[in-house]
Motif scaffolding. Sequence first.
Motif, PDB file in Angstrom:
ATOM      1  N   THR A 271     -21.486 -42.373  79.621  1.00 20.77           N
ATOM      2  CA  THR A 271     -22.749 -42.853  79.066  1.00 20.77           C
ATOM      3  C   THR A 271     -22.902 -44.351  79.285  1.00 20.77           C
ATOM      4  O   THR A 271     -23.977 -44.835  79.670  1.00 20.77           O
ATOM      5  N   VAL A 272     -21.836 -45.112  79.056  1.00 19.54           N
ATOM      6  CA  VAL A 272     -21.872 -46.554  79.294  1.00 19.54           C
ATOM      7  C   VAL A 272     -22.094 -46.838  80.775  1.00 19.54           C
ATOM      8  O   VAL A 272     -22.904 -47.691  81.146  1.00 19.54           O
ATOM      9  N   TYR A 273     -21.401 -46.107  81.621  1.00 17.15           N
ATOM     10  CA  TYR A 273     -21.551 -46.254  83.076  1.00 17.15           C
ATOM     11  C   TYR A 273     -23.008 -46.053  83.486  1.00 17.15           C
ATOM     12  O   TYR A 273     -23.583 -46.856  84.237  1.00 17.15           O
TER      13      TYR A 273
ATOM     14  N   LEU B 181     -28.553 -39.385  69.845  1.00 16.60           N
ATOM     15  CA  LEU B 181     -27.270 -38.928  70.347  1.00 16.60           C
ATOM     16  C   LEU B 181     -26.159 -39.939  70.091  1.00 16.60           C
ATOM     17  O   LEU B 181     -24.978 -39.621  70.225  1.00 16.60           O
ATOM     18  N   GLY B 182     -26.559 -41.161  69.738  1.00 16.12           N
ATOM     19  CA  GLY B 182     -25.573 -42.191  69.451  1.00 16.12           C
ATOM     20  C   GLY B 182     -24.855 -42.695  70.683  1.00 16.12           C
ATOM     21  O   GLY B 182     -23.781 -43.293  70.585  1.00 16.12           O
ATOM     22  N   GLY B 183     -25.425 -42.466  71.859  1.00 14.66           N
ATOM     23  CA  GLY B 183     -24.734 -42.859  73.082  1.00 14.66           C
ATOM     24  C   GLY B 183     -25.198 -44.174  73.657  1.00 14.66           C
ATOM     25  O   GLY B 183     -24.643 -44.651  74.643  1.00 14.66           O
ATOM     26  N   SER B 184     -26.209 -44.772  73.076  1.00 13.64           N
ATOM     27  CA  SER B 184     -26.739 -46.017  73.632  1.00 13.64           C
ATOM     28  C   SER B 184     -26.072 -47.223  72.987  1.00 13.64           C
ATOM     29  O   SER B 184     -25.990 -47.307  71.754  1.00 13.64           O
ATOM     30  N   VAL B 185     -25.612 -48.175  73.820  1.00 14.95           N
ATOM     31  CA  VAL B 185     -24.982 -49.382  73.277  1.00 14.95           C
ATOM     32  C   VAL B 185     -25.994 -50.263  72.573  1.00 14.95           C
ATOM     33  O   VAL B 185     -25.632 -51.160  71.826  1.00 14.95           O
ATOM     34  N   THR B 186     -27.292 -50.006  72.797  1.00 14.02           N
ATOM     35  CA  THR B 186     -28.337 -50.823  72.182  1.00 14.02           C
ATOM     36  C   THR B 186     -29.125 -50.030  71.133  1.00 14.02           C
ATOM     37  O   THR B 186     -30.240 -50.389  70.794  1.00 14.02           O
ATOM     38  N   SER B 187     -28.528 -48.942  70.619  1.00 14.24           N
ATOM     39  CA  SER B 187     -29.261 -48.058  69.710  1.00 14.24           C
ATOM     40  C   SER B 187     -29.673 -48.743  68.416  1.00 14.24           C
ATOM     41  O   SER B 187     -30.585 -48.301  67.736  1.00 14.24           O
TER      42      SER B 187
ATOM     43  N   SER C 202     -25.650 -46.260  81.637  1.00 16.19           N
ATOM     44  CA  SER C 202     -26.492 -47.323  81.073  1.00 16.19           C
ATOM     45  C   SER C 202     -26.461 -48.568  81.949  1.00 16.19           C
ATOM     46  O   SER C 202     -27.496 -49.181  82.211  1.00 16.19           O
ATOM     47  N   VAL C 203     -25.276 -48.941  82.411  1.00 17.92           N
ATOM     48  CA  VAL C 203     -25.146 -50.123  83.262  1.00 17.92           C
ATOM     49  C   VAL C 203     -25.823 -49.884  84.607  1.00 17.92           C
ATOM     50  O   VAL C 203     -26.530 -50.755  85.126  1.00 17.92           O
ATOM     51  N   ARG C 204     -25.639 -48.702  85.167  1.00 19.18           N
ATOM     52  CA  ARG C 204     -26.257 -48.392  86.461  1.00 19.18           C
ATOM     53  C   ARG C 204     -27.783 -48.423  86.364  1.00 19.18           C
ATOM     54  O   ARG C 204     -28.470 -48.996  87.217  1.00 19.18           O
ATOM     55  N   ALA C 205     -28.321 -47.806  85.286  1.00 19.16           N
ATOM     56  CA  ALA C 205     -29.768 -47.802  85.108  1.00 19.16           C
ATOM     57  C   ALA C 205     -30.293 -49.204  84.857  1.00 19.16           C
ATOM     58  O   ALA C 205     -31.360 -49.585  85.357  1.00 19.16           O
ATOM     59  N   CYS C 206     -29.550 -49.986  84.072  1.00 17.43           N
ATOM     60  CA  CYS C 206     -29.970 -51.356  83.790  1.00 17.43           C
ATOM     61  C   CYS C 206     -30.026 -52.186  85.065  1.00 17.43           C
ATOM     62  O   CYS C 206     -30.937 -52.996  85.251  1.00 17.43           O
ATOM     63  N   ALA C 207     -29.065 -51.976  85.964  1.00 12.51           N
ATOM     64  CA  ALA C 207     -29.060 -52.716  87.225  1.00 12.51           C
ATOM     65  C   ALA C 207     -30.336 -52.449  88.013  1.00 12.51           C
ATOM     66  O   ALA C 207     -30.905 -53.359  88.628  1.00 12.51           O
ATOM     67  N   GLU C 208     -30.806 -51.213  87.983  1.00 14.89           N
ATOM     68  CA  GLU C 208     -32.041 -50.876  88.690  1.00 14.89           C
ATOM     69  C   GLU C 208     -33.239 -51.620  88.120  1.00 14.89           C
ATOM     70  O   GLU C 208     -34.161 -51.993  88.847  1.00 14.89           O
ATOM     71  N   VAL C 209     -33.225 -51.832  86.801  1.00 20.30           N
ATOM     72  CA  VAL C 209     -34.341 -52.507  86.147  1.00 20.30           C
ATOM     73  C   VAL C 209     -34.281 -54.017  86.349  1.00 20.30           C
ATOM     74  O   VAL C 209     -35.299 -54.661  86.654  1.00 20.30           O
ATOM     75  N   VAL C 210     -33.090 -54.593  86.186  1.00 17.15           N
ATOM     76  CA  VAL C 210     -33.012 -56.058  86.185  1.00 17.15           C
ATOM     77  C   VAL C 210     -33.191 -56.670  87.567  1.00 17.15           C
ATOM     78  O   VAL C 210     -33.584 -57.832  87.673  1.00 17.15           O
ATOM     79  N   VAL C 211     -32.938 -55.919  88.637  1.00 21.10           N
ATOM     80  CA  VAL C 211     -33.127 -56.508  89.966  1.00 21.10           C
ATOM     81  C   VAL C 211     -34.590 -56.878  90.210  1.00 21.10           C
ATOM     82  O   VAL C 211     -34.899 -58.046  90.465  1.00 21.10           O
TER      83      VAL C 211
ATOM     84  N   VAL D 211     -19.482 -49.083  88.425  1.00 18.84           N
ATOM     85  CA  VAL D 211     -20.800 -48.933  89.048  1.00 18.84           C
ATOM     86  C   VAL D 211     -20.782 -49.493  90.466  1.00 18.84           C
ATOM     87  O   VAL D 211     -21.298 -48.875  91.408  1.00 18.84           O
ATOM     88  N   ARG D 212     -20.176 -50.644  90.636  1.00 18.89           N
ATOM     89  CA  ARG D 212     -20.112 -51.254  91.963  1.00 18.89           C
ATOM     90  C   ARG D 212     -19.319 -50.386  92.944  1.00 18.89           C
ATOM     91  O   ARG D 212     -19.631 -50.329  94.134  1.00 18.89           O
ATOM     92  N   ALA D 213     -18.298 -49.697  92.446  1.00 14.61           N
ATOM     93  CA  ALA D 213     -17.474 -48.838  93.297  1.00 14.61           C
ATOM     94  C   ALA D 213     -18.018 -47.408  93.382  1.00 14.61           C
ATOM     95  O   ALA D 213     -17.481 -46.580  94.121  1.00 14.61           O
ATOM     96  N   ASN D 214     -19.086 -47.127  92.606  1.00 20.73           N
ATOM     97  CA  ASN D 214     -19.668 -45.779  92.553  1.00 20.73           C
ATOM     98  C   ASN D 214     -18.616 -44.739  92.170  1.00 20.73           C
ATOM     99  O   ASN D 214     -18.522 -43.667  92.761  1.00 20.73           O
ATOM    100  N   THR D 215     -17.850 -45.083  91.135  1.00 22.01           N
ATOM    101  CA  THR D 215     -16.805 -44.175  90.652  1.00 22.01           C
ATOM    102  C   THR D 215     -17.013 -43.914  89.164  1.00 22.01           C
ATOM    103  O   THR D 215     -16.396 -44.563  88.312  1.00 22.01           O
ATOM    104  N   PRO D 216     -17.877 -42.973  88.799  1.00 25.41           N
ATOM    105  CA  PRO D 216     -18.142 -42.697  87.382  1.00 25.41           C
ATOM    106  C   PRO D 216     -16.908 -42.182  86.666  1.00 25.41           C
ATOM    107  O   PRO D 216     -16.139 -41.388  87.227  1.00 25.41           O
ATOM    108  N   PRO D 217     -16.691 -42.619  85.432  1.00 27.37           N
ATOM    109  CA  PRO D 217     -15.534 -42.155  84.652  1.00 27.37           C
ATOM    110  C   PRO D 217     -15.737 -40.721  84.179  1.00 27.37           C
ATOM    111  O   PRO D 217     -16.845 -40.187  84.220  1.00 27.37           O
TER     112      PRO D 217
END
Length: 311
Positions: free
Chosen positions: A64-66, A241-247, A68-77, A51-57
Amino acid sequence: MSESGRAASRTAVLVCQGRAAANGRAATGRFADPVAERLLRAAERTPVDEVRANTPPKGWRERTVYESVRACAEVVVPRTVAIDEALRARVTGQLVILGAGLDTRAWRLTELARTDVWEVDHPASQQDKRARLAEAAPVLGEPGESSRPAAELSATARSVRFTPVDLAVDDLGAALEAAGHDPSAPTTWLWEGVVPYLTRDEVRATVAALAARTVPGSALVVNYQAPSARATAGRLLARLLGGSVTSGEPWRSLWTPQRMVALLAEYGLRVVSDDNLLAVAHTLGSPARGRRSLQSGRVAVAESHRREDVS
């Protein structure tokens, strides 16, 4: 899985990843969390680096994990900024963090130098937090660089007292009493990222318990989630979809600002501010993309205004 039958919170890890991904990249001068990355394990730091390098896998699960982390960063700031600024304005000798997860404030806020901090959390999550503190990974460089050596992770707060409590079943007041919390002295209470995961009855019971140990000069900073059909549908889709780490950690209660004000008022806590995270993000100039999770996420500050006990 812990002896109590529940694993450590995956939401806490995601939030920590979001703070680590945003550190030094967003709201410079108002947001910083250099400790978050040190609490993450190697595999958990991989999507942070991406996410920091803006290089999605390329793989869909990794992507999906990428995301989730990117979206979470937008919320937690904006959430972290709103909470940190409220805490700095209301420093007392006692800070109780309810559902502390992988919170880093006792290790990064210099304003807590004269404050005793109680970290309250489920035993499984707290055991995981303490193991991570003991491991205290070094701060990483940019992707491709060698790790930089880091000093031993030590608290900036006067003391940190880990207090295992399952808010759904345990007696919060008794646990704090046993841990040395002084109910006759002003306390700042922080309740971040927990309310949606409790039922309404559990939220009310927690408010009652903290209010019984609250005197004038105390304050509560509470993060909660207001009703949003779109945000709820998004979480439901991620679970299906089973893609959320917090499902496995569903929301159980949502609160309108009016209902939150009424609940806190019942227990002698007067709300003095209540902001949605999208409004906070706009003050930071953050590229929030109008996320519904920001618009429905809120941080309220309430102050104690009566001395008598409540029940």
